[in-house]
Motif scaffolding. Sequence first.
Motif, PDB file in Angstrom:
ATOM      1  N   SER A 234       6.910 -14.328  11.942  1.00 45.42           N
ATOM      2  CA  SER A 234       6.984 -14.011  10.722  1.00 45.42           C
ATOM      3  C   SER A 234       5.807 -14.372  10.029  1.00 45.42           C
ATOM      4  CB  SER A 234       8.271 -15.054  10.178  1.00 45.42           C
ATOM      5  OG  SER A 234       9.489 -14.516  10.862  1.00 45.42           O
ATOM      6  N   ALA A 235       5.175 -15.689   9.981  1.00 50.15           N
ATOM      7  CA  ALA A 235       4.075 -15.930   9.493  1.00 50.15           C
ATOM      8  C   ALA A 235       2.649 -14.891   9.807  1.00 50.15           C
ATOM      9  CB  ALA A 235       3.567 -17.412  10.130  1.00 50.15           C
ATOM     10  N   VAL A 236       2.772 -14.467  10.962  1.00 52.10           N
ATOM     11  CA  VAL A 236       1.791 -13.531  11.281  1.00 52.10           C
ATOM     12  C   VAL A 236       2.013 -12.230  10.434  1.00 52.10           C
ATOM     13  CG1 VAL A 236       0.922 -11.769  12.992  1.00 52.10           C
ATOM     14  CG2 VAL A 236       1.285 -14.260  13.664  1.00 52.10           C
ATOM     15  N   ARG A 237       3.109 -11.804  10.482  1.00 51.17           N
ATOM     16  CA  ARG A 237       3.606 -10.425   9.525  1.00 51.17           C
ATOM     17  C   ARG A 237       3.327 -10.846   8.103  1.00 51.17           C
ATOM     18  NH1 ARG A 237       9.654  -8.308   8.180  1.00 51.17           N
ATOM     19  NH2 ARG A 237       8.813  -6.247   7.144  1.00 51.17           N
ATOM     20  N   ASP A 238       3.612 -11.939   7.621  1.00 48.47           N
ATOM     21  CA  ASP A 238       3.412 -12.007   6.183  1.00 48.47           C
ATOM     22  C   ASP A 238       1.880 -12.175   5.742  1.00 48.47           C
ATOM     23  OD1 ASP A 238       5.604 -12.599   3.929  1.00 48.47           O
ATOM     24  OD2 ASP A 238       6.381 -12.633   5.943  1.00 48.47           O
ATOM     25  N   ALA A 239       1.107 -13.070   6.868  1.00 49.75           N
ATOM     26  CA  ALA A 239      -0.237 -13.216   6.681  1.00 49.75           C
ATOM     27  C   ALA A 239      -1.077 -11.679   6.366  1.00 49.75           C
ATOM     28  CB  ALA A 239      -0.941 -14.076   7.586  1.00 49.75           C
ATOM     29  N   ILE A 240      -0.563 -10.603   7.423  1.00 50.19           N
ATOM     30  CA  ILE A 240      -1.113  -9.628   7.482  1.00 50.19           C
ATOM     31  C   ILE A 240      -0.608  -8.769   5.934  1.00 50.19           C
ATOM     32  CG2 ILE A 240      -0.812  -7.176   8.394  1.00 50.19           C
ATOM     33  CD1 ILE A 240      -0.599  -8.765  11.181  1.00 50.19           C
ATOM     34  N   MET A 241       0.554  -9.006   5.480  1.00 48.39           N
ATOM     35  CA  MET A 241       1.059  -8.332   4.301  1.00 48.39           C
ATOM     36  C   MET A 241       0.071  -8.809   3.067  1.00 48.39           C
ATOM     37  SD  MET A 241       5.061  -8.639   4.146  1.00 48.39           S
ATOM     38  CE  MET A 241       6.283  -7.611   5.245  1.00 48.39           C
ATOM     39  N   ALA A 242      -0.184 -10.000   3.137  1.00 44.00           N
ATOM     40  CA  ALA A 242      -0.943 -10.695   2.107  1.00 44.00           C
ATOM     41  C   ALA A 242      -2.292 -10.004   2.224  1.00 44.00           C
ATOM     42  CB  ALA A 242      -1.039 -12.277   2.197  1.00 44.00           C
ATOM     43  N   ARG A 243      -3.152  -9.900   3.254  1.00 37.41           N
ATOM     44  CA  ARG A 243      -4.209  -9.565   3.342  1.00 37.41           C
ATOM     45  C   ARG A 243      -4.270  -8.104   2.840  1.00 37.41           C
ATOM     46  NH1 ARG A 243      -5.481  -7.484   8.845  1.00 37.41           N
ATOM     47  NH2 ARG A 243      -4.760  -5.865   8.101  1.00 37.41           N
ATOM     48  N   ASN A 244      -3.344  -7.343   3.173  1.00 40.89           N
ATOM     49  CA  ASN A 244      -3.366  -5.808   2.874  1.00 40.89           C
ATOM     50  C   ASN A 244      -3.117  -5.835   1.300  1.00 40.89           C
ATOM     51  OD1 ASN A 244      -3.416  -4.709   5.250  1.00 40.89           O
ATOM     52  ND2 ASN A 244      -1.143  -4.497   5.446  1.00 40.89           N
ATOM     53  N   LEU A 245      -2.401  -6.720   0.807  1.00 41.40           N
ATOM     54  CA  LEU A 245      -2.249  -6.934  -0.868  1.00 41.40           C
ATOM     55  C   LEU A 245      -3.608  -7.282  -1.484  1.00 41.40           C
ATOM     56  CD1 LEU A 245       1.047  -8.565  -1.256  1.00 41.40           C
ATOM     57  CD2 LEU A 245       0.578  -6.172  -1.715  1.00 41.40           C
ATOM     58  N   LEU A 246      -4.134  -8.165  -0.791  1.00 40.84           N
ATOM     59  CA  LEU A 246      -5.509  -8.479  -1.386  1.00 40.84           C
ATOM     60  C   LEU A 246      -6.545  -7.089  -1.410  1.00 40.84           C
ATOM     61  CD1 LEU A 246      -5.857 -12.181  -0.141  1.00 40.84           C
ATOM     62  CD2 LEU A 246      -5.505 -11.270  -2.412  1.00 40.84           C
ATOM     63  N   ASP A 247      -6.599  -6.290  -0.062  1.00 38.12           N
ATOM     64  CA  ASP A 247      -7.173  -5.212  -0.103  1.00 38.12           C
ATOM     65  C   ASP A 247      -6.909  -4.166  -0.969  1.00 38.12           C
ATOM     66  OD1 ASP A 247      -9.306  -4.043   1.563  1.00 38.12           O
ATOM     67  OD2 ASP A 247      -7.615  -2.470   2.437  1.00 38.12           O
ATOM     68  N   VAL A 248      -5.755  -3.948  -1.258  1.00 37.47           N
ATOM     69  CA  VAL A 248      -5.152  -3.069  -2.180  1.00 37.47           C
ATOM     70  C   VAL A 248      -5.568  -3.681  -3.604  1.00 37.47           C
ATOM     71  CG1 VAL A 248      -3.208  -2.352  -3.615  1.00 37.47           C
ATOM     72  CG2 VAL A 248      -2.911  -2.266  -0.962  1.00 37.47           C
ATOM     73  N   ARG A 249      -5.762  -4.852  -3.889  1.00 40.02           N
ATOM     74  CA  ARG A 249      -6.281  -5.179  -5.059  1.00 40.02           C
ATOM     75  C   ARG A 249      -7.716  -5.007  -5.165  1.00 40.02           C
ATOM     76  NH1 ARG A 249      -4.687  -4.060  -8.889  1.00 40.02           N
ATOM     77  NH2 ARG A 249      -6.381  -5.244 -10.095  1.00 40.02           N
ATOM     78  N   ASP A 250      -8.427  -5.198  -4.347  1.00 37.30           N
ATOM     79  CA  ASP A 250      -9.839  -4.705  -4.202  1.00 37.30           C
ATOM     80  C   ASP A 250      -9.946  -3.231  -4.576  1.00 37.30           C
ATOM     81  OD1 ASP A 250     -12.841  -5.603  -3.553  1.00 37.30           O
ATOM     82  OD2 ASP A 250     -12.336  -4.139  -2.211  1.00 37.30           O
ATOM     83  N   LEU A 251      -9.099  -2.441  -3.951  1.00 33.48           N
ATOM     84  CA  LEU A 251      -9.384  -0.882  -4.225  1.00 33.48           C
ATOM     85  C   LEU A 251      -9.077  -0.403  -5.459  1.00 33.48           C
ATOM     86  CD1 LEU A 251      -7.948   0.335  -0.762  1.00 33.48           C
ATOM     87  CD2 LEU A 251     -10.323   0.434  -1.306  1.00 33.48           C
ATOM     88  N   GLU A 252      -8.160  -1.216  -6.145  1.00 34.43           N
ATOM     89  CA  GLU A 252      -7.336  -0.781  -7.333  1.00 34.43           C
ATOM     90  C   GLU A 252      -7.958  -1.639  -8.618  1.00 34.43           C
ATOM     91  OE1 GLU A 252      -5.447   1.508  -8.150  1.00 34.43           O
ATOM     92  OE2 GLU A 252      -4.682   2.153  -6.247  1.00 34.43           O
ATOM     93  N   ALA A 253      -8.993  -2.596  -8.427  1.00 38.01           N
ATOM     94  CA  ALA A 253      -9.485  -3.631  -9.316  1.00 38.01           C
ATOM     95  C   ALA A 253      -9.898  -2.921 -10.654  1.00 38.01           C
ATOM     96  CB  ALA A 253     -10.481  -4.521  -8.737  1.00 38.01           C
ATOM     97  N   ARG A 254     -10.707  -1.694 -10.506  1.00 38.33           N
ATOM     98  CA  ARG A 254     -11.275  -1.235 -11.807  1.00 38.33           C
ATOM     99  C   ARG A 254     -10.319  -0.375 -12.587  1.00 38.33           C
ATOM    100  NH1 ARG A 254     -17.492   0.298 -10.010  1.00 38.33           N
ATOM    101  NH2 ARG A 254     -18.080  -1.663  -9.307  1.00 38.33           N
ATOM    102  N   ARG A 255      -8.975   0.092 -11.716  1.00 35.58           N
ATOM    103  CA  ARG A 255      -8.162   0.774 -12.469  1.00 35.58           C
ATOM    104  C   ARG A 255      -7.156   0.167 -13.279  1.00 35.58           C
ATOM    105  NH1 ARG A 255      -6.033   5.544 -10.469  1.00 35.58           N
ATOM    106  NH2 ARG A 255      -4.440   4.292  -9.193  1.00 35.58           N
ATOM    107  N   GLY A 256      -6.546  -0.852 -12.773  1.00 35.51           N
ATOM    108  CA  GLY A 256      -5.324  -1.556 -13.455  1.00 35.51           C
ATOM    109  C   GLY A 256      -4.770  -2.406 -12.548  1.00 35.51           C
ATOM    110  N   PRO A 257      -3.733  -3.171 -12.885  1.00 36.17           N
ATOM    111  CA  PRO A 257      -2.833  -4.017 -11.917  1.00 36.17           C
ATOM    112  C   PRO A 257      -1.888  -3.272 -11.223  1.00 36.17           C
ATOM    113  CG  PRO A 257      -2.549  -4.777 -14.287  1.00 36.17           C
ATOM    114  CD  PRO A 257      -3.427  -3.366 -14.402  1.00 36.17           C
ATOM    115  N   THR A 258      -1.208  -3.940 -10.038  1.00 32.32           N
ATOM    116  CA  THR A 258      -0.491  -3.446  -9.116  1.00 32.32           C
ATOM    117  C   THR A 258       0.936  -4.099  -9.281  1.00 32.32           C
ATOM    118  OG1 THR A 258      -2.404  -2.928  -7.450  1.00 32.32           O
ATOM    119  CG2 THR A 258      -0.352  -3.004  -6.733  1.00 32.32           C
TER     120      THR A 258
END
Length: 348
Positions: A234-258
């Motif tokens: 469960s910890a591995v899965r959620d760590a990957i989810m967290a990394r994905n969310l941080l990556d999404v925020r990096d991609l979306e940072a200039r456009r607006g919140p997520t």
Amino acid sequence: MTQDICEFVNDSCDLLGFGEPDHREPAYGLIRNELFARLVERGFRSIALETDRVAAFAVDDYVREGEGDFEAVLAEGFSHGFGAHDANRRLVAWMREYNERRAPEERLAFHGMDAPFEFTAESPRRYLEFGRDRLGLDLDLAPLVGDDDRWGGMEAVTDPDRSPGDTDEARRLRAIADDMLTALYAEAPRLIAAASRADWDRARVHVATALDLLRYHRQAAVRTDEGDRWSRLSAVRDAIMARNLLDVRDLEARRGPTMVCGHNVHLQRNRSRMSMAGMDLAWNGAGAVVAALLRERYVCVLGGTAPGAGEAWGLTAADEFKGEGRFPLDRETLEGADAVLHLNESAT
């Protein structure tokens, strides 16, 4: 009791977590859609759901560019069977309609935050092949991967003795995936010039997903107490989810919140706990990880109360919430949330 969602979104908020206590209750998805439309008015330009990130590319292509067939996108663009949920159908249709009238930079984006595993985990083959082809490598992966079924069966996750995750082949595949990821960065100028930054990002996500699958399979092969093993998975899965969310925020940072939507257990700020098959599991969920890293830029709204409700609902500050309902939130969880979305017991 009811308050506007924007009252819980501070000016520094980059990521708004919206949790639900049960994926089977349709009201939460419908309310999510309503709240997302409200947040779009406030400048949000993307939404991330608890679904496979690679699969979600098909949904994003549809809502942004109109590519693909609506029914096929729902069937193939969601994991866990979530494409069959009426609220998700409505969300995809609404996002496509909204985007048709907007310039590309103003269009809403759809992301997945999950990986292709839970009680089963896919073979890394197709993700590695995607990266291989983008890099133009002459590499035959078949001898190392073998039969995809040996990776994708439930026993590969539930039984350490039948997991391929600790084999020589798995270790070799992990080294190949790591080398591919490095090569993608080393060749980024050439690859982006030849195609686009978006195409490069998709290759990167595919290879990262292959690594994630190999990490998950490796953890599934660990022989330890079952409660500890499932907590670690469960910890591995959620760590990957967290990394994905941080990556999404990096991609979306200039456009607006997520806005990110998933189960409470993944989005709550405090440590996640769950009872399963007589085991008491505990781990840091994605919400706990991103909250530690983003601090006030992460806002958390959790869902509570009974299924079967839906028409009457409200948002309440977490420290003011007194309800219990069928899905009670304990005090520790409430202390880690900014607000609670509660469905009235008497609603129909």
